[in-house]
Design a protein around this motif. Structure first.
Motif, PDB file in Angstrom:
ATOM      1  N   THR A  31     -15.565  22.832  26.273  1.00 39.03           N
ATOM      2  CA  THR A  31     -15.966  21.805  27.232  1.00 39.03           C
ATOM      3  C   THR A  31     -15.224  22.090  28.535  1.00 39.03           C
ATOM      4  OG1 THR A  31     -14.153  20.266  26.763  1.00 39.03           O
ATOM      5  CG2 THR A  31     -16.112  20.108  25.344  1.00 39.03           C
ATOM      6  N   ALA A  32     -15.367  21.175  29.495  1.00 34.01           N
ATOM      7  CA  ALA A  32     -14.646  21.340  30.764  1.00 34.01           C
ATOM      8  C   ALA A  32     -13.139  21.332  30.565  1.00 34.01           C
ATOM      9  CB  ALA A  32     -15.043  20.234  31.733  1.00 34.01           C
ATOM     10  N   TYR A  33     -12.678  20.685  29.467  1.00 29.41           N
ATOM     11  CA  TYR A  33     -11.243  20.554  29.228  1.00 29.41           C
ATOM     12  C   TYR A  33     -10.782  21.168  27.913  1.00 29.41           C
ATOM     13  CZ  TYR A  33     -11.634  17.074  32.949  1.00 29.41           C
ATOM     14  OH  TYR A  33     -11.885  16.436  34.143  1.00 29.41           O
ATOM     15  N   GLY A  34     -11.683  21.634  27.073  1.00 28.54           N
ATOM     16  CA  GLY A  34     -11.319  22.103  25.745  1.00 28.54           C
ATOM     17  C   GLY A  34     -11.477  23.603  25.566  1.00 28.54           C
ATOM     18  N   TYR A  35     -10.442  24.233  25.017  1.00 31.63           N
ATOM     19  CA  TYR A  35     -10.430  25.675  24.791  1.00 31.63           C
ATOM     20  C   TYR A  35     -10.042  25.949  23.338  1.00 31.63           C
ATOM     21  CZ  TYR A  35     -10.161  25.899  29.919  1.00 31.63           C
ATOM     22  OH  TYR A  35     -10.390  25.760  31.261  1.00 31.63           O
ATOM     23  N   ALA A  36     -10.630  26.979  22.736  1.00 29.09           N
ATOM     24  CA  ALA A  36     -10.361  27.278  21.333  1.00 29.09           C
ATOM     25  C   ALA A  36     -10.183  28.767  21.123  1.00 29.09           C
ATOM     26  CB  ALA A  36     -11.497  26.765  20.449  1.00 29.09           C
ATOM     27  N   THR A  43      -8.189  28.017  13.427  1.00 31.17           N
ATOM     28  CA  THR A  43      -8.692  27.726  14.763  1.00 31.17           C
ATOM     29  C   THR A  43      -7.766  26.732  15.451  1.00 31.17           C
ATOM     30  OG1 THR A  43     -10.997  28.115  14.137  1.00 31.17           O
ATOM     31  CG2 THR A  43     -10.610  26.787  16.099  1.00 31.17           C
ATOM     32  N   LEU A  44      -7.381  27.063  16.679  1.00 27.67           N
ATOM     33  CA  LEU A  44      -6.529  26.209  17.500  1.00 27.67           C
ATOM     34  C   LEU A  44      -7.323  25.775  18.724  1.00 27.67           C
ATOM     35  CD1 LEU A  44      -3.696  25.058  18.304  1.00 27.67           C
ATOM     36  CD2 LEU A  44      -3.241  27.284  19.365  1.00 27.67           C
ATOM     37  N   ILE A  45      -7.391  24.470  18.964  1.00 25.42           N
ATOM     38  CA  ILE A  45      -8.057  23.924  20.143  1.00 25.42           C
ATOM     39  C   ILE A  45      -7.032  23.205  21.006  1.00 25.42           C
ATOM     40  CG2 ILE A  45      -9.771  22.280  21.000  1.00 25.42           C
ATOM     41  CD1 ILE A  45     -11.374  22.735  18.469  1.00 25.42           C
ATOM     42  N   ALA A  46      -7.039  23.507  22.295  1.00 28.42           N
ATOM     43  CA  ALA A  46      -6.198  22.809  23.270  1.00 28.42           C
ATOM     44  C   ALA A  46      -7.100  22.037  24.220  1.00 28.42           C
ATOM     45  CB  ALA A  46      -5.341  23.808  24.048  1.00 28.42           C
ATOM     46  N   ASP A  47      -6.834  20.734  24.371  1.00 30.08           N
ATOM     47  CA  ASP A  47      -7.616  19.887  25.274  1.00 30.08           C
ATOM     48  C   ASP A  47      -6.721  19.380  26.391  1.00 30.08           C
ATOM     49  OD1 ASP A  47     -10.371  18.049  25.242  1.00 30.08           O
ATOM     50  OD2 ASP A  47      -8.660  17.128  26.221  1.00 30.08           O
ATOM     51  N   VAL A  48      -7.134  19.636  27.636  1.00 29.67           N
ATOM     52  CA  VAL A  48      -6.288  19.322  28.789  1.00 29.67           C
ATOM     53  C   VAL A  48      -6.795  18.123  29.584  1.00 29.67           C
ATOM     54  CG1 VAL A  48      -5.508  21.704  28.965  1.00 29.67           C
ATOM     55  CG2 VAL A  48      -7.498  20.975  30.304  1.00 29.67           C
ATOM     56  N   ASP A  49      -7.654  17.308  28.980  1.00 28.97           N
ATOM     57  CA  ASP A  49      -8.176  16.150  29.700  1.00 28.97           C
ATOM     58  C   ASP A  49      -7.055  15.175  30.076  1.00 28.97           C
ATOM     59  OD1 ASP A  49      -9.821  14.312  30.862  1.00 28.97           O
ATOM     60  OD2 ASP A  49     -11.205  14.148  29.200  1.00 28.97           O
ATOM     61  N   ALA A  50      -6.188  14.848  29.118  1.00 27.70           N
ATOM     62  CA  ALA A  50      -5.039  13.998  29.444  1.00 27.70           C
ATOM     63  C   ALA A  50      -4.023  14.753  30.300  1.00 27.70           C
ATOM     64  CB  ALA A  50      -4.382  13.491  28.161  1.00 27.70           C
ATOM     65  N   THR A  51      -3.928  16.060  30.092  1.00 28.74           N
ATOM     66  CA  THR A  51      -2.958  16.888  30.809  1.00 28.74           C
ATOM     67  C   THR A  51      -3.176  16.853  32.319  1.00 28.74           C
ATOM     68  OG1 THR A  51      -3.092  18.405  28.909  1.00 28.74           O
ATOM     69  CG2 THR A  51      -1.903  19.180  30.856  1.00 28.74           C
ATOM     70  N   HIS A  52      -4.428  16.971  32.742  1.00 29.44           N
ATOM     71  CA  HIS A  52      -4.700  17.194  34.162  1.00 29.44           C
ATOM     72  C   HIS A  52      -4.335  16.009  35.046  1.00 29.44           C
ATOM     73  CE1 HIS A  52      -8.337  14.758  33.660  1.00 29.44           C
ATOM     74  NE2 HIS A  52      -8.616  14.900  34.928  1.00 29.44           N
ATOM     75  N   LEU A  53      -4.033  14.872  34.430  1.00 31.08           N
ATOM     76  CA  LEU A  53      -3.626  13.697  35.197  1.00 31.08           C
ATOM     77  C   LEU A  53      -2.141  13.697  35.547  1.00 31.08           C
ATOM     78  CD1 LEU A  53      -5.457  11.008  33.021  1.00 31.08           C
ATOM     79  CD2 LEU A  53      -6.291  12.049  35.142  1.00 31.08           C
ATOM     80  N   ARG A  54      -1.334  14.544  34.877  1.00 30.18           N
ATOM     81  CA  ARG A  54       0.126  14.431  34.944  1.00 30.18           C
ATOM     82  C   ARG A  54       0.823  15.635  35.576  1.00 30.18           C
ATOM     83  NH1 ARG A  54       0.031   9.187  34.559  1.00 30.18           N
ATOM     84  NH2 ARG A  54      -0.389   8.337  32.486  1.00 30.18           N
ATOM     85  N   ASP A 176       0.505  24.205  38.674  1.00 30.63           N
ATOM     86  CA  ASP A 176       0.203  25.624  38.826  1.00 30.63           C
ATOM     87  C   ASP A 176      -1.234  25.892  38.380  1.00 30.63           C
ATOM     88  OD1 ASP A 176       0.108  28.516  38.526  1.00 30.63           O
ATOM     89  OD2 ASP A 176       2.287  28.473  38.619  1.00 30.63           O
ATOM     90  N   PRO A 177      -2.051  26.551  39.210  1.00 30.86           N
ATOM     91  CA  PRO A 177      -3.439  26.804  38.854  1.00 30.86           C
ATOM     92  C   PRO A 177      -3.634  27.994  37.912  1.00 30.86           C
ATOM     93  CG  PRO A 177      -2.993  27.728  41.012  1.00 30.86           C
ATOM     94  CD  PRO A 177      -1.734  26.992  40.588  1.00 30.86           C
ATOM     95  N   THR A 198      -6.658  27.128  31.594  1.00 27.22           N
ATOM     96  CA  THR A 198      -6.228  26.640  32.892  1.00 27.22           C
ATOM     97  C   THR A 198      -6.383  25.128  32.913  1.00 27.22           C
ATOM     98  OG1 THR A 198      -8.430  26.983  33.817  1.00 27.22           O
ATOM     99  CG2 THR A 198      -6.819  28.777  34.089  1.00 27.22           C
ATOM    100  N   VAL A 199      -5.746  24.481  33.872  1.00 31.43           N
ATOM    101  CA  VAL A 199      -5.792  23.029  33.975  1.00 31.43           C
ATOM    102  C   VAL A 199      -6.361  22.639  35.340  1.00 31.43           C
ATOM    103  CG1 VAL A 199      -4.496  20.875  33.859  1.00 31.43           C
ATOM    104  CG2 VAL A 199      -3.746  22.855  32.503  1.00 31.43           C
ATOM    105  N   PRO A 200      -7.457  21.869  35.386  1.00 27.86           N
ATOM    106  CA  PRO A 200      -8.007  21.409  36.668  1.00 27.86           C
ATOM    107  C   PRO A 200      -7.235  20.186  37.171  1.00 27.86           C
ATOM    108  CG  PRO A 200      -9.414  20.646  34.913  1.00 27.86           C
ATOM    109  CD  PRO A 200      -8.310  21.476  34.258  1.00 27.86           C
TER     110      PRO A 200
END
Length: 203
Positions: A31-36, A43-54, A176-177, A198-200
């Motif tokens: 997704t726009a925020y999820g990487y696997a 399988t490891l999934i990282a979701d940065v939706d909460a991350t990108h706010l902080r 950091d982009p 990456t984190v938007p």
């Protein structure tokens, strides 16, 4: 149902299955925020939706999922995860004391409220493991304003199961982009899998 419609539905199903397939070692953007990424059946999934706010905070939250497709047991603990930032610095999962002292209970509560809505409404990660059984999640950080309010430091996954965890990492790199890398390691089972993302950031 006509033959042409049936053939079309079969084609869509085959496409969906192929999109869900993952080549070992290759990071897939779900997704726009999820990487696997997948390695050795894990399988490891990282979701940065909460991350990108902080991005401006000393610590950043990260929602992760782990699933296992093969036999054997993979243990999960706080020490299982590290985050490498774009500057090359590697960070362990922060301690509860660090987060309470240098991040604060108000932000923790807000993160959990936001993350809970994401987990409830955006089930793409659960869909990714739609033929797996969910097992109890480890809880490395309590929510001072509500559940989860009891820490559960250990977890595990076995064949055809998955779980999830909410993590905090130090954030000296700021917004950091560049590319971050989350790594999961279980020395007992000799499993290591990494997912780069990456984190938007919101400015």
């Amino acid at each position: 149902m006509c033959k042409r419609t049936m053939v079309g539905l079969v084609g869509v199903l085959v496409l969906a299955v192929s999109l869900m397939a993952m080549e070992p070692g290759v990071v897939k953007k779900l997704t726009a925020y999820g990487y696997a990424a997948e390695k050795d059946g894990v399988t490891l999934i990282a979701d940065v939706d909460a991350t990108h706010l902080r991005g401006g905070e000393a610590y950043i939250p990260l929602r992760v999922w782990l699933g296992k497709d093969t036999k054997g047991v993979v243990d999960i603990s706080r020490a299982s995860f590290t985050l490498t930032d774009p500057k090359g610095a590697t960070h362990p999962v922060a301690s509860v004391e660090e987060i309470r002292k240098d991040y604060g209970s108000n932000l923790i509560s807000a993160d959990y409220q936001y993350d809970h809505r994401l987990v409830q409404s955006g089930g793409y990660a659960s869909d990714h493991f739609n033929s797996y059984n969910f097992v109890s999640a480890p809880v490395f950080f309590a929510n001072p304003a509500g559940g989860p309010n009891t820490l559960h430091e250990k977890g595990e996954i076995q064949a055809r199961t998955f779980t999830t965890a909410f993590l905090y990492f130090a954030n000296p790199a700021g917004r950091d982009p560049g590319t971050y890398t989350l790594t999961f390691t279980d020395p007992k089972s000799a499993v290591t899998v990494s997912v780069a993302f990456t984190v938007p950031w919101i400015k």
